[in-house]
Design a protein around this motif. Sequence first.
Motif, short mmCIF file in Angstrom:
data_model
loop_
_atom_site.label_atom_id
_atom_site.label_comp_id
_atom_site.label_asym_id
_atom_site.label_seq_id
_atom_site.Cartn_x
_atom_site.Cartn_y
_atom_site.Cartn_z
N ALA A 49 29.92 46.83 43.94
CA ALA A 49 30.16 45.44 43.52
C ALA A 49 29.31 45.08 42.31
N SER A 50 28.06 45.53 42.31
CA SER A 50 27.15 45.21 41.20
C SER A 50 27.66 45.79 39.88
N ILE A 51 28.10 47.05 39.92
CA ILE A 51 28.57 47.70 38.69
C ILE A 51 29.89 47.10 38.23
N TYR A 52 30.82 46.88 39.16
CA TYR A 52 32.13 46.34 38.77
C TYR A 52 32.01 44.94 38.17
N CYS A 53 31.13 44.14 38.73
CA CYS A 53 30.99 42.75 38.28
C CYS A 53 30.21 42.62 36.97
N LEU A 54 29.71 43.74 36.43
CA LEU A 54 29.07 43.69 35.11
C LEU A 54 30.08 43.29 34.04
N ASN A 55 31.35 43.67 34.26
CA ASN A 55 32.42 43.24 33.36
C ASN A 55 32.96 41.90 33.86
N PHE B 111 36.27 50.06 50.12
CA PHE B 111 37.60 50.58 49.79
C PHE B 111 38.26 49.77 48.67
N MET B 112 38.16 48.45 48.75
CA MET B 112 38.81 47.61 47.73
C MET B 112 38.18 47.81 46.35
N PHE B 113 36.85 47.92 46.29
CA PHE B 113 36.21 48.15 44.99
C PHE B 113 36.49 49.57 44.49
N ASN B 114 36.57 50.54 45.39
CA ASN B 114 36.95 51.90 44.98
C ASN B 114 38.33 51.89 44.34
N GLN B 115 39.28 51.19 44.99
CA GLN B 115 40.63 51.10 44.45
C GLN B 115 40.62 50.44 43.07
N ALA B 116 39.80 49.42 42.92
CA ALA B 116 39.70 48.73 41.63
C ALA B 116 39.17 49.67 40.54
N PHE B 117 38.15 50.44 40.86
CA PHE B 117 37.62 51.40 39.89
C PHE B 117 38.65 52.47 39.55
N PRO C 49 35.85 39.79 40.40
CA PRO C 49 36.55 38.87 41.31
C PRO C 49 35.84 37.52 41.35
N ARG C 50 36.60 36.46 41.60
CA ARG C 50 36.08 35.10 41.58
C ARG C 50 36.09 34.47 42.98
N GLY C 51 35.13 33.58 43.20
CA GLY C 51 35.13 32.74 44.40
C GLY C 51 34.84 33.46 45.70
N ILE C 52 34.14 34.59 45.65
CA ILE C 52 33.89 35.37 46.86
C ILE C 52 32.84 34.70 47.76
N LEU C 53 31.77 34.15 47.18
CA LEU C 53 30.71 33.54 47.99
C LEU C 53 31.21 32.32 48.78
N PRO C 54 31.90 31.35 48.16
CA PRO C 54 32.45 30.23 48.95
C PRO C 54 33.40 30.71 50.04
N PHE C 55 34.18 31.74 49.72
CA PHE C 55 35.10 32.32 50.71
C PHE C 55 34.33 32.86 51.92
N LEU C 56 33.23 33.59 51.68
CA LEU C 56 32.45 34.17 52.77
C LEU C 56 31.79 33.08 53.62
N VAL C 57 31.37 32.00 52.99
CA VAL C 57 30.78 30.87 53.75
C VAL C 57 31.82 30.28 54.69
#
Length: 528
Positions: free
Chosen positions: A438-444, A379-385, A449-457
């Motif tokens: 996520a893959s397509i959005y993060c091409l730009n 949902f969040m990535f859809n909203q971003a697109f 978005p930043r810092g997602i992996l440390p957040f998930l850990v």
Amino acid sequence: MSDKEIRKKTASSMAVATLLVMLGSILSKGSGFARDILVGMKFHTDLYRDAYSTSFMFPDFFYNLLIGGSIQAAVTPSLAAAISKKKEKEGLKSVSVFISVFSVLMAVVCILGTIFSRQLFNIYAPKGADPETIELAAKGARLLFVQIFFMMFAALSIGILNAYKRFGSTSFGPTIYNICVVLSIAIFAGDSASKLQLCMAGIMCSALIYFVFQYVVGFDKLKRIRPCFDIHDKGFKTIVIRAVPILISASTVQINVMTISRYALEMGQGVKYALNNATTVWQLPYGIFAFAVGNVMLPSLAGLYASKDYKGASKLLSSRLKTALFMTIPSALFLFMMSYDTIEAVFKWNSTYTDDNIHRAGIILMGYSFAVIIHTGVFMFNQAFYAIGRTFVPLISGVLSIICVPAFCTIFKALGLGMISLSISYSLTALIQLILLASIYCLNKKLAPRGILPFLVKCAICLITMGLALFILNWILPEGQGKIVRLGILAVKGIVSILVYFSSACLIRMEEALFWIRKVTSRLGKKA
């Protein structure tokens, strides 16, 4: 005012708006629970419960096909961008043309749906479905086709007001609708075809009340919308270009719901109703947290992108995505570990809701618990697109989902997984969508978005402590006797486990937890 002060003020206003939308969602979902509880109490047999649930299939599909997804994803960001560029008048005209044209299309669909309802359900019904259920559902759907016309105007009103960031005016309309629906079920519902029809007529009137309420509270802005059919308007064409992929994408969601429901009808009476119960429960945390955060983010993100503030757009998506996930992740774990207890606590209010009903809905809910987290990301990535105008990407994701859902359902059914195959298929499909989006959005890199992996850990660490706490509580606290005691025990488990999760987040200095502590302490300091 410095840039830092402006950012702090913006963050504060977004937090207040998010809380308002959350409060509205809590009231809406709570009244929605009351609605589903009453369905189980007033319709005593699985026949009428399944017929009630199935009646919404085609009206909801055509609503999403023609208007549903385009409001938040095309109308709101387009108008918000026009306001940001000081072109409000032009933006309002374009929205007026869009509303006028699509109102005519919706009216035609409602008339045809009312006339050909039986034929639609004959095509939809699987071989193993009970024919009486399909007959009752088709009759109920005739009135629900009229309902979606009023729902369209209510939703358009909300979309326009959200563009003005009038979230207080849009947060409580769905609650008014649900309360009216609850009253309709309480007064009219029962185990006969005539009572089912009366119930549907009450729901249709509820949608009319919903629209009138929404129009009145937003009258100062909505009165500027006028009937207009200038289809050559440049802004209208832009909205349509954005909206068409969104409409198709939104309809794929309903197609997936219809596909899963069709498999449920093949599994015998009661499974469709159980699917409905499980869906209502998992969408509570998803609807409260993900929808609230994402909808508040959308106009602001659209404004930042329109102003070419890509760094600000990246920071906004990062913080909102983390906030939404921070709140939905513990909810998912709780629903997974306490699925049967939650279903029993929410829906069993008399003997007509049997242990079989609890078992069916509980096992489906376990599979849906994963969707709480995964669909938050989707949902969040859809909203971003939608905010940046790349609406074709969610369309690709949606089309992929209508291939994956029936494929997974067929595979898991062949493997003998039973009812949980319905919700697992849905969750796995959502995971594939999330990876793609996520893959397509993060091409730009500028917008990513930043810092997602440390957040998930960090979230995983908090989740482990919460899971241990919940395991110990299940071992220590006995199963209570009586409805109030069972509800109390479930509430204690929920409160304690969430406190453990939040405390763990504070100990490891997660910003998503510390932000709310600072907000509360600053408020208390001001009062002191």
